[in-house]
Design an enzyme around this catalytic site. Structure first.
Site, PDB file in Angstrom:
ATOM      1  N   GLU A   1       0.813  -1.229   0.000  1.00  0.00           N
ATOM      2  CA  GLU A   1       0.000   0.000   0.000  1.00  0.00           C
ATOM      3  C   GLU A   1       0.843   1.275   0.000  1.00  0.00           C
ATOM      4  OE1 GLU A   1      -0.523  -2.610   1.954  1.00  0.00           O
ATOM      5  OE2 GLU A   1      -2.634  -3.207   1.807  1.00  0.00           O
TER       6      GLU A   1
ATOM      7  N   PHE B   1     -11.816  -6.520  14.377  1.00  0.00           N
ATOM      8  CA  PHE B   1     -10.735  -7.058  13.549  1.00  0.00           C
ATOM      9  C   PHE B   1     -10.378  -6.041  12.459  1.00  0.00           C
ATOM     10  CE2 PHE B   1      -9.484  -9.624   9.744  1.00  0.00           C
ATOM     11  CZ  PHE B   1      -8.233  -9.996  10.220  1.00  0.00           C
ATOM     12  N   GLN B   2      -9.102  -5.766  12.313  1.00  0.00           N
ATOM     13  CA  GLN B   2      -8.580  -4.811  11.337  1.00  0.00           C
ATOM     14  C   GLN B   2      -9.187  -3.420  11.463  1.00  0.00           C
ATOM     15  OE1 GLN B   2      -8.517  -6.728   7.423  1.00  0.00           O
ATOM     16  NE2 GLN B   2      -6.519  -7.603   7.968  1.00  0.00           N
TER      17      GLN B   2
ATOM     18  N   LYS C   1     -17.428  -0.189   5.843  1.00  0.00           N
ATOM     19  CA  LYS C   1     -17.884  -1.188   4.881  1.00  0.00           C
ATOM     20  C   LYS C   1     -19.390  -1.086   4.608  1.00  0.00           C
ATOM     21  CE  LYS C   1     -17.742  -6.147   4.105  1.00  0.00           C
ATOM     22  NZ  LYS C   1     -16.848  -7.300   4.156  1.00  0.00           N
TER      23      LYS C   1
ATOM     24  N   MET D   1      24.622   7.826   1.504  1.00  0.00           N
ATOM     25  CA  MET D   1      24.536   9.146   2.116  1.00  0.00           C
ATOM     26  C   MET D   1      24.855   9.084   3.605  1.00  0.00           C
ATOM     27  SD  MET D   1      24.235  12.251   1.626  1.00  0.00           S
ATOM     28  CE  MET D   1      23.359  12.856   0.198  1.00  0.00           C
TER      29      MET D   1
HETATM   30  C1  LIG Z   1      12.676   5.024   4.854  1.00  0.00           C
HETATM   31  C2  LIG Z   1      13.996   5.621   5.157  1.00  0.00           C
HETATM   32  N1  LIG Z   1      14.815   5.033   6.040  1.00  0.00           N
HETATM   33  C3  LIG Z   1      16.027   5.578   6.302  1.00  0.00           C
HETATM   34  C4  LIG Z   1      16.441   6.723   5.704  1.00  0.00           C
HETATM   35  C5  LIG Z   1      17.799   7.346   6.030  1.00  0.00           C
HETATM   36  N2  LIG Z   1      18.647   7.366   4.832  1.00  0.00           N
HETATM   37  C6  LIG Z   1      18.791   8.460   4.065  1.00  0.00           C
HETATM   38  S1  LIG Z   1      19.753   8.207   2.752  1.00  0.00           S
HETATM   39  C7  LIG Z   1      20.047   6.626   3.173  1.00  0.00           C
HETATM   40  C8  LIG Z   1      20.926   5.740   2.338  1.00  0.00           C
HETATM   41  C9  LIG Z   1      20.294   5.331   1.083  1.00  0.00           C
HETATM   42  O1  LIG Z   1      21.081   4.338   0.499  1.00  0.00           O
HETATM   43  P1  LIG Z   1      20.995   4.047  -1.039  1.00  0.00           P
HETATM   44  O2  LIG Z   1      19.596   3.863  -1.448  1.00  0.00           O
HETATM   45  O3  LIG Z   1      21.929   2.932  -1.381  1.00  0.00           O
HETATM   46  O4  LIG Z   1      21.452   5.401  -1.681  1.00  0.00           O
HETATM   47  P2  LIG Z   1      22.915   6.044  -1.814  1.00  0.00           P
HETATM   48  O5  LIG Z   1      22.967   7.123  -0.799  1.00  0.00           O
HETATM   49  O6  LIG Z   1      23.921   4.975  -1.567  1.00  0.00           O
HETATM   50  O7  LIG Z   1      22.925   6.569  -3.191  1.00  0.00           O
HETATM   51  C10 LIG Z   1      19.382   6.311   4.362  1.00  0.00           C
HETATM   52  C11 LIG Z   1      19.463   5.010   5.048  1.00  0.00           C
HETATM   53  C12 LIG Z   1      15.527   7.318   4.803  1.00  0.00           C
HETATM   54  N3  LIG Z   1      15.796   8.466   4.177  1.00  0.00           N
HETATM   55  N4  LIG Z   1      14.337   6.735   4.518  1.00  0.00           N
END
Ligand SMILES: Cc1ncc(C[n+]2csc(CCOP(=O)(O)OP(=O)(O)O)c2C)c(N)n1
Ligand SMILES: [Mg+2]
Lengths: 559, 163
Positions: free
Chosen positions: A50, A112-113, A162, A473
């Protein structure tokens, strides 16, 4: 005409001019799905989670300049939408989310749900409703679309018990929506617009700062004219990319934490800032005290709460960006504006001495090089969605957006897992466009299941994975500020993305040589169907410039 | 920066969830609510919320704008710098030993309060007035030993013009 609640729902969605919705069934919405199966007007795309439905609806709205719709069941179906809703809320995207709910007689009984999704989403929707009375259903749906798409847009959730979907009534089309407490102010104050023109005429070092609001109000044309007529350079927030053509000489590049040197320096030195449709997020301003210290600031925004929230401005204008910019352009007619030659020379010098840069050697692929080649091959015409992290920033820096509504990213929330479902939503809205998700190896795994959606619904998207085998990052922050302790950011344990693509019925290509980047991209982009292109890139490449959190935006770390 | 006391009179749709939207707005943005009172108006679908909040001047602007942004908020009237009447109602149960009774009655009289319940060792006093009066009577009764207090938030209405 006798209609059931479910029939009214579908009819009202169609009346909004929407032809495609994204959803996932369950017990509480089974009547709606039954009704969907017995009609041909409204297309339903079955997602695999979703969250994906809401991201897809979000991107559909952005690519189509309309409203996106998601439909999910009660309980877990509803809670799974929360990240998608929060992302749309942060980025002010018009989305209407219909959630199933247990029958009215059971509400409050921990059935439920049953979850209180109206309560859960109160802080991340523009507004939300629980429809207990079938007689109010049509008018609530109409109101929901009106609220989502007018003023400062945003997600609106409608919770549908519903039994309300099953009940039949004599359907009457609700008239125009009129809400006594909701009248967004589109028309700016004329006096203020006159002041803008005066300020522009007096300015020696003006800058325009465009945000997502310019794209939402479809004001790119007016913004571009303003810049050209008065010789004002333009920067943008991440959400504003595409509001001004990236190939125009007045373009400064993106502003903020990973903004270009010349954009950040321009803001640090300007004497006038015309901010349109921006909310001065901390990722853009850096240290607030040192943000645009020499500038008078004009701020145009339809949402009065955006004004004076983070930044004090000297000339606030509450109103629609397009209406305001049109008004300003009219007042500018037959007036003379400065050439701003010295200022533009200074900016050019910043660009020449300190451009965006990376060194592509012979052995290891640089991620920036992949994006540049992607830009060349698509001539800047693709709709780009992104995941979150370095991949997102490199996309923003190296793909030059010449048109609005072509860059679709989770800006305010920064939700990993956004890009793939968003690409599906954008492609559903614009089947004739090439749609590319620029992804990271971490993020793509957050909603990878949506590959099945793309394959099943024959919505062809191209996925470019910049695989640095890191949550890059976060790794970059650890490198710079945490003594290179790469705690939980190594992603070397990963699936074989090519095989994974094939397992879903897509095609996959892997590339690990710089001299094959172009041919791999070209093969992937020109192949039919959904394609995964995986580029093994330099593991420890970082995004520069970078403004450390809390510093002035002119204090950049450079390569 | 200096904080001020602000008095807002807010008309809202009388619908389930409205109070939670307002309370949620204050908690999520770290605004503080000093007192809050909600009641019906003569119009069946509209309620009035009277709210007292203490904050810095630039914060009250955000609070008012954010309140106005809520779809169920019809008007936000800042009474702070206007002419208005305000009242607070308090029920004060105070220790009333025989030797103190006369003095308590004197205080009740001076403040034009009422005794609404009497026991062998207590009085319950009804007080209505502005918040200064509220604070004053409480400080005078404290030495007698206050047993319990129940008090409402401030309610207020703007004065009509021409008075
Ligand atoms: C849902 C979620 N969880 C954690 C983060 C924290 N976060 C920001 S950038 C990142 C790394 C992303 O890794 P990747 O997709 O491999 O991208 P890269 O930076 O290596 O290009 C994380 C864990 C986030 N932005 N969103
Ligand atoms: Mg990565």
């Amino acid at each position: 005409m006798k209609l059931t609640g479910a029939q009214i729902l579908i009819k009202m969605i169609r009346e909004e001019g929407i032809d495609t919705i994204f959803g996932y069934p369950g017990g509480a919405v089974i009547d709606i799905y039954d009704t969907l199966a017995k009609q041909n007007d409204l297309k339903h795309i079955l997602v695999r989670h979703e969250q994906g439905a809401v991201h897809a609806a979000d991107a559909y709205a952005r690519a189509n300049k309309s409203v996106g719709v998601a439909l999910v069941t009660s309980g877990p179906g509803a809670t799974n939408t929360v990240t998608g809703i929060a992302s749309a809320y942060c980025d002010s995207i018009p989305v209407v989310i219909f959630t199933g709910q247990v029958p009215t007689a059971l509400i409050g009984n921990d059935a439920f749900q049953e979850v209180d999704i109206v309560g859960i989403t109160r802080p991340c929707t523009k507004h939300n409703y629980l429809v207990k009375d079938i007689n109010k259903l049509a008018s609530v749906i109409k109101e929901a679309f009106h609220l989502a798409s007018s003023g400062r847009p945003g997600p609106v959730l409608v919770d549908l018990p519903k039994n309300v979907m099953q009940t039949e009534i004599d359907f009457k089309n609700p008239g125009k929506v009129s809400l006594k407490s909701y009248k967004p102010n589109y028309k700016p104050n004329k006096k203020q617009l006159n002041r803008v023109v005066e300020l522009i005429q007096k300015a020696k070092r003006p800058v325009i700062f465009a945000g997502g609001g310019v794209i939402l109000s479809q004001a790119s044309k007016q913004l571009t004219s303003l810049a050209k007529i008065a010789n004002i350079p333009v920067t943008a927030s991440l959400m504003g990319l595409g509001a001004f053509p990236g190939s125009n000489p007045l373009w400064l590049g993106m502003l903020g934490m990973h903004g270009t040197y010349r954009a950040n320096m321009s803001i640090g030195n300007c004497d006038l800032m015309i901010a349109a449709g921006v909310r001065f997020d901390d990722r853009v301003t850096g240290n607030i005290e040192k943000f645009a210290p020499h500038a008078k600031i004009i701020q145009i925004d339809i949402d009065p709460t955006s004004i004076h929230k983070n930044i004090k401005v000297q000339c606030p204008i509450v109103g629609d960006c397009k209406t305001a910019l049109k008004g300003i352009l009219q007042l500018m007619e037959n007036k003379i504006f400065n050439e701003n030659a010295t200022w533009l020379d200074q900016i050019k010098a910043w660009k020449d001495t300190t451009p965006l840069r990376y060194d592509q050697g012979k052995k290891i692929i640089k991620p920036q090089f992949v994006i540049e080649k992607l830009y060349d091959l698509t001539k800047g015409n693709a709709i780009i969605t992104t995941e979150v992290g370095q991949n997102q920033m490199w996309a923003a820096q190296y793909y030059h957006f010449n048109k609005p509504n072509h860059f679709i990213t989770s800006g305010g929330l920064g939700a990993m897992g956004f890009g793939l479902p968003a690409a599906i939503g954008a492609k559903a809205a614009c089947p004739d466009k090439l749609v590319v998700d620029i992804a990271g190896d971490g993020s793509i795994q957050m909603n990878i299941q949506e590959l099945m959606t793309a394959i099943e619904s024959k919505i062809d998207v191209k996925i470019v994975i910049l695989n640095n085998q890191y949550l890059g990052m976060v790794r970059q922050w650890q490198e710079l500020f945490y003594d290179k302790v790469y705690s939980s950011t190594d992603m070397a344990n990963a699936p074989d993305f090519v095989k994974l693509a094939e397992a879903y019925g897509a095609k996959g290509f892997r590339c690990d040589r710089p001299d094959e980047v172009e041919s791999t991209l070209s093969k992937g982009l020109n192949s039919k169907g959904t394609i995964v292109m995986e580029f093994m890139v330099d593991r420890e490449e970082s995004v520069y410039p970078m403004v450390p959190a809390g510093e002035a935006i002119t204090e950049m770390l450079l390569v | 920066m200096k904080t001020n006391r602000y008095l807002l009179s807010i008309l809202v749709d009388d619908e389930p969830g409205v109070l939670s939207r307002i309370a949620g707005l204050f908690s999520s943005r770290a605004f503080n609510i000093d007192s809050l009172s909600v009641a019906n108006t003569t119009e069946p679908e509209i309620s009035r919320i009277t709210m007292v909040t203490k904050c810095e001047p630039h914060i009250i602007e955000q609070i008012k704008k954010q309140l106005n942004k809520l779809i169920n908020v019809i008007t936000v009237n800042d009474l702070t710098d206007k002419k208005y009447v305000q009242r607070q109602l308090a029920l004060i149960k105070v220790n009333a030993q025989p030797e103190k009774r006369a003095e308590i009655l004197r205080i009740v009289d001076i403040f034009r309060c009422k005794i609404v319940d009497v026991g062998l060792f207590h009085y319950t006093i009804e007080m209505s007035g502005n918040s200064d009066k509220h604070d004053a009577i409480i400080s005078l009764l404290t030495p007698m030993g206050i047993i319990e207090i129940a008090s409402t938030g401030t309610i207020a209405l703007a004065r009509e013009n021409g008075r």
